[in-house]
Design a protein around this motif. Sequence first.
Motif, PDB file in Angstrom:
ATOM      1  N   ILE A 128       0.844  -1.205   0.000  1.00  0.00           N
ATOM      2  CA  ILE A 128       0.000   0.000   0.000  1.00  0.00           C
ATOM      3  C   ILE A 128       0.873   1.246   0.000  1.00  0.00           C
ATOM      4  O   ILE A 128       0.671   2.172  -0.784  1.00  0.00           O
ATOM      5  N   ARG A 129       1.854   1.247   0.875  1.00  0.00           N
ATOM      6  CA  ARG A 129       2.737   2.420   1.004  1.00  0.00           C
ATOM      7  C   ARG A 129       3.577   2.634  -0.255  1.00  0.00           C
ATOM      8  O   ARG A 129       3.780   3.764  -0.705  1.00  0.00           O
ATOM      9  N   ILE A 134       4.471   6.505  -0.917  1.00  0.00           N
ATOM     10  CA  ILE A 134       4.799   6.971   0.437  1.00  0.00           C
ATOM     11  C   ILE A 134       6.184   6.505   0.866  1.00  0.00           C
ATOM     12  O   ILE A 134       6.941   7.251   1.484  1.00  0.00           O
ATOM     13  N   ALA A 135       6.523   5.267   0.558  1.00  0.00           N
ATOM     14  CA  ALA A 135       7.801   4.696   0.983  1.00  0.00           C
ATOM     15  C   ALA A 135       8.346   3.771  -0.095  1.00  0.00           C
ATOM     16  O   ALA A 135       7.587   3.027  -0.717  1.00  0.00           O
ATOM     17  N   PRO A 165      -6.202  -4.640  10.888  1.00  0.00           N
ATOM     18  CA  PRO A 165      -5.036  -4.377  11.730  1.00  0.00           C
ATOM     19  C   PRO A 165      -4.637  -2.905  11.682  1.00  0.00           C
ATOM     20  O   PRO A 165      -4.804  -2.233  10.656  1.00  0.00           O
ATOM     21  N   ALA A 166      -4.097  -2.424  12.782  1.00  0.00           N
ATOM     22  CA  ALA A 166      -3.735  -1.006  12.887  1.00  0.00           C
ATOM     23  C   ALA A 166      -2.744  -0.597  11.800  1.00  0.00           C
ATOM     24  O   ALA A 166      -2.845   0.503  11.232  1.00  0.00           O
ATOM     25  N   SER A 167      -1.797  -1.466  11.473  1.00  0.00           N
ATOM     26  CA  SER A 167      -0.795  -1.117  10.459  1.00  0.00           C
ATOM     27  C   SER A 167      -1.432  -0.976   9.078  1.00  0.00           C
ATOM     28  O   SER A 167      -1.059  -0.090   8.298  1.00  0.00           O
ATOM     29  N   MET A 168      -2.406  -1.830   8.775  1.00  0.00           N
ATOM     30  CA  MET A 168      -3.106  -1.749   7.496  1.00  0.00           C
ATOM     31  C   MET A 168      -3.971  -0.494   7.439  1.00  0.00           C
ATOM     32  O   MET A 168      -3.980   0.220   6.436  1.00  0.00           O
ATOM     33  N   ASP A 173      -5.022   4.914   5.468  1.00  0.00           N
ATOM     34  CA  ASP A 173      -5.245   6.329   5.810  1.00  0.00           C
ATOM     35  C   ASP A 173      -4.201   7.221   5.143  1.00  0.00           C
ATOM     36  O   ASP A 173      -4.523   8.298   4.627  1.00  0.00           O
ATOM     37  N   ALA A 174      -2.947   6.766   5.152  1.00  0.00           N
ATOM     38  CA  ALA A 174      -1.872   7.558   4.543  1.00  0.00           C
ATOM     39  C   ALA A 174      -2.065   7.667   3.038  1.00  0.00           C
ATOM     40  O   ALA A 174      -1.825   8.722   2.443  1.00  0.00           O
TER      41      ALA A 174
END
Length: 200
Positions: A128-129, A134-135, A165-168, A173-174
């Motif tokens: 995703i990132r 983003i990265a 999961p919070a990381s996902m 969101d990012a």
Amino acid sequence: MTGVQTCALPISQIGSRTVRVAVLDTGLDMSHPDIQGSPNIAAGVDLINNPERGGDADGVDADANDAGDRCGTAAENSYHGTHVAGTIGAAVTNDRRGFAGGAWDVTVIPVRVLGRCGGELADIVSGIRWAAGIAPAVNAAGQQIVNRNPADIINMSLSIQATCPASMQAAIDAAVARNVVVVVAAGNKANQARLYAPAN
């Protein structure tokens, strides 16, 4: 009939090459006759860290070719990423073979995050990132693989039966904060979307 309005629909929706769609899935079968040499495909990435899951004897690299996802006694690979990318618009069209995707003039970016027996949360989050710009990805040698074509749309035809999961959620969101549209699978197996991430 009074009070009823009609609207004229366009005859053809072919998409636009400037629209970039990242497909987070099993990768893309680059040898497929409908995809080989397609101008709709941009450089992708393989973000599967575990070489056994990746099935290609290496880890993270710039090769998004689908090396297979068969699991256990399954004798065949699904080539799910190729199917999804083709449905979106990876294939060249008007060539009298195969089929044309829903928007067959878009740019498709293959992001390989699923391999043998599924995928890892960390690889999907990295996907995703990376897709959103983003990265960068980092290979085993510490070299960065930068996405030169950040996605306008991220497609994830995948799910895990869990609360998101919070990381996902943070990665989604990012991406959304960068105006990326995130499209995910929902309703598979006639089950409620609230039971599956990332749809929930």
